[in-house]
Design a protein around this motif. Structure first.
Motif, mmCIF file in Angstrom:
data_model
loop_
_atom_site.group_PDB
_atom_site.id
_atom_site.type_symbol
_atom_site.label_atom_id
_atom_site.label_comp_id
_atom_site.label_asym_id
_atom_site.label_seq_id
_atom_site.Cartn_x
_atom_site.Cartn_y
_atom_site.Cartn_z
ATOM 1 N N SER A 170 -58.225 -34.012 -4.478
ATOM 2 C CA SER A 170 -57.631 -35.050 -5.306
ATOM 3 C C SER A 170 -56.116 -35.010 -5.158
ATOM 4 N N LEU A 171 -55.588 -33.856 -4.787
ATOM 5 C CA LEU A 171 -54.167 -33.691 -4.491
ATOM 6 C C LEU A 171 -53.999 -33.606 -2.978
ATOM 7 N N PRO A 172 -53.177 -34.468 -2.362
ATOM 8 C CA PRO A 172 -52.987 -34.393 -0.908
ATOM 9 C C PRO A 172 -52.456 -33.029 -0.476
ATOM 10 N N LEU A 173 -52.995 -32.516 0.609
ATOM 11 C CA LEU A 173 -52.638 -31.195 1.118
ATOM 12 C C LEU A 173 -52.584 -31.285 2.638
ATOM 13 N N THR A 174 -51.397 -31.092 3.221
ATOM 14 C CA THR A 174 -51.243 -31.285 4.660
ATOM 15 C C THR A 174 -50.516 -30.101 5.305
ATOM 16 N N VAL A 175 -50.779 -29.934 6.594
ATOM 17 C CA VAL A 175 -50.136 -28.894 7.393
ATOM 18 C C VAL A 175 -49.434 -29.576 8.565
ATOM 19 N N ALA A 176 -48.143 -29.356 8.715
ATOM 20 C CA ALA A 176 -47.370 -29.999 9.774
ATOM 21 C C ALA A 176 -47.769 -29.471 11.142
ATOM 22 N N ALA A 180 -48.478 -25.268 15.577
ATOM 23 C CA ALA A 180 -48.050 -24.768 16.886
ATOM 24 C C ALA A 180 -47.696 -23.286 16.827
ATOM 25 N N LEU A 181 -47.212 -22.814 15.667
ATOM 26 C CA LEU A 181 -46.876 -21.401 15.513
ATOM 27 C C LEU A 181 -48.129 -20.528 15.463
ATOM 28 N N ALA A 182 -49.165 -21.049 14.808
ATOM 29 C CA ALA A 182 -50.398 -20.277 14.603
ATOM 30 C C ALA A 182 -51.581 -21.212 14.771
ATOM 31 N N PRO A 183 -51.997 -21.469 16.005
ATOM 32 C CA PRO A 183 -53.046 -22.472 16.267
ATOM 33 C C PRO A 183 -54.363 -22.218 15.537
ATOM 34 N N GLY A 184 -54.657 -20.976 15.210
ATOM 35 C CA GLY A 184 -55.920 -20.681 14.541
ATOM 36 C C GLY A 184 -55.845 -20.702 13.025
ATOM 37 N N PHE A 185 -54.711 -21.133 12.467
ATOM 38 C CA PHE A 185 -54.541 -21.128 11.015
ATOM 39 C C PHE A 185 -55.574 -22.017 10.324
ATOM 40 N N THR A 186 -56.151 -21.498 9.245
ATOM 41 C CA THR A 186 -57.138 -22.225 8.457
ATOM 42 C C THR A 186 -56.838 -22.010 6.976
ATOM 43 N N ASP A 211 -50.099 -24.338 -10.646
ATOM 44 C CA ASP A 211 -50.435 -25.164 -11.799
ATOM 45 C C ASP A 211 -50.453 -26.618 -11.354
ATOM 46 N N LEU A 212 -51.637 -27.240 -11.353
ATOM 47 C CA LEU A 212 -51.771 -28.620 -10.880
ATOM 48 C C LEU A 212 -50.903 -29.593 -11.662
ATOM 49 N N ASP A 213 -50.672 -29.308 -12.923
ATOM 50 C CA ASP A 213 -49.904 -30.224 -13.757
ATOM 51 C C ASP A 213 -48.409 -30.144 -13.484
ATOM 52 N N ARG A 214 -47.981 -29.166 -12.712
ATOM 53 C CA ARG A 214 -46.559 -29.017 -12.397
ATOM 54 C C ARG A 214 -46.231 -29.406 -10.951
ATOM 55 N N ILE A 215 -47.254 -29.689 -10.168
ATOM 56 C CA ILE A 215 -47.024 -30.120 -8.790
ATOM 57 C C ILE A 215 -46.642 -31.590 -8.788
ATOM 58 N N ARG A 216 -45.654 -31.939 -7.987
ATOM 59 C CA ARG A 216 -45.174 -33.311 -7.899
ATOM 60 C C ARG A 216 -45.547 -33.890 -6.536
ATOM 61 N N GLY A 217 -46.435 -34.875 -6.522
ATOM 62 C CA GLY A 217 -46.899 -35.433 -5.262
ATOM 63 C C GLY A 217 -47.854 -34.463 -4.588
ATOM 64 N N GLY A 218 -48.014 -34.595 -3.268
ATOM 65 C CA GLY A 218 -48.883 -33.690 -2.537
ATOM 66 C C GLY A 218 -48.174 -32.415 -2.146
ATOM 67 N N MET A 219 -48.959 -31.469 -1.631
ATOM 68 C CA MET A 219 -48.395 -30.221 -1.129
ATOM 69 C C MET A 219 -48.432 -30.227 0.391
ATOM 70 N N ARG A 220 -47.361 -29.705 0.992
ATOM 71 C CA ARG A 220 -47.220 -29.716 2.447
ATOM 72 C C ARG A 220 -46.770 -28.343 2.931
ATOM 73 N N LEU A 221 -47.354 -27.914 4.039
ATOM 74 C CA LEU A 221 -46.908 -26.691 4.711
ATOM 75 C C LEU A 221 -46.064 -27.132 5.894
ATOM 76 N N VAL A 222 -44.771 -26.829 5.851
ATOM 77 C CA VAL A 222 -43.821 -27.348 6.842
ATOM 78 C C VAL A 222 -42.851 -26.252 7.253
#
Length: 239
Positions: A10-16, A21-27, A130-141
């Motif tokens: 329900s909350l967008p979650l993305t990995v750049a 490219a740094l860790a191709p097997g990351f999950t 805390d989901l109520d304190r996150i603003r927008g989606g979460m991104r790993l960048v």
């Protein structure tokens, strides 16, 4: 009730791509929980931590935490973006060191105890937001270096900035966790007032997708036991 569903959250979650490219097997895998009841650590959460230490000790069989293959993979990933893994250890290694040689695991609160127990038992970085304190989606960048990071120093909240190129989790307001899974910010951390949470479990080869999902299910079961009636969803892992 616990459900197991595919992404998306329900909350967008993305990995750049630059992180992949740094860790191709990351999950990663997410456990989304709503209607939680948090509070001070108690006998049940302490028992989770004690059992986790027992399992860790059995797994290490006399080795140091950094000699475990999964921890070694995280050390290599940290080195790939310029961090010194012996100085800024990933959260799983840091907890494991405390568990086996630095005085034992801390008791924080029910929710943090639960995810720390999973982290130690499976030697896997786990974070809770805390989901109520996150603003927008979460991104790993990879950071530009301008992003704000709210942390604490000397008992007061201060704002720091990541190093350019550092891998960070962030939302629309700033960094939520520095150096991938090293230090969480104070803005989104789980407190005794938290009722909705997102837990992120992260892995690298040689840990398998099946092992990661088993850790997620175990976390969901622990949360369900500590917060009967909570709505918990294990979201399928994303590579």
């Amino acid at each position: 009730m616990t459900q197991s569903l595919p992404l998306p959250l329900s909350l967008p979650l993305t990995v750049a791509d630059e992180v992949r490219a740094l860790a191709p097997g990351f999950t990663h895998l997410a456990v989304e929980a709503r209607g939680l009841v948090n509070g001070p650590s108690n006998a049940a959460s302490s028992a989770l931590l004690d059992e986790a230490v027992r399992r860790l000790t059995e797994r290490l069989d006399g080795r140091a935490p950094h000699e475990d293959p999964h921890v070694a993979a995280w050390r290599a990933a940290y080195g790939a973006f310029g961090a010194k893994p012996s100085r800024t250890r990933n959260s799983a290694e840091a907890l494991a060191r405390r568990a086996v040689s630095d005085g034992g695991l801390p008791r924080i609160n029910l929710l943090v105890d639960a995810y720390n127990a999973i982290s130690v038992a499976h030697l896997i970085p786990v974070g809770g937001e805390d989901l109520d304190r996150i603003r927008g989606g979460m991104r790993l960048v990879r950071a530009t270096g301008d992003e704000p990071f709210a942390t604490a120093a000397g008992g007061e909240e201060v704002t720091e900035h990541p190093e350019p190129g550092e891998v960070v989790w962030c939302d629309d307001e700033g960094v939520t966790c520095r150096r991938w899974n090293w230090r969480q910010g104070v803005r989104t951390r789980l407190t005794e007032r938290s009722v909705n949470a997102l837990f992120l479990l992260e892995s690298l080869p040689p840990m398998t997708h099946g092992a990661l999902e088993a850790a997620g299910v175990e976390l969901a079961e622990a949360l369900e036991a500590l917060s009967p009636g909570a709505r918990i969803t294990v979201r399928a892992s994303g590579g």
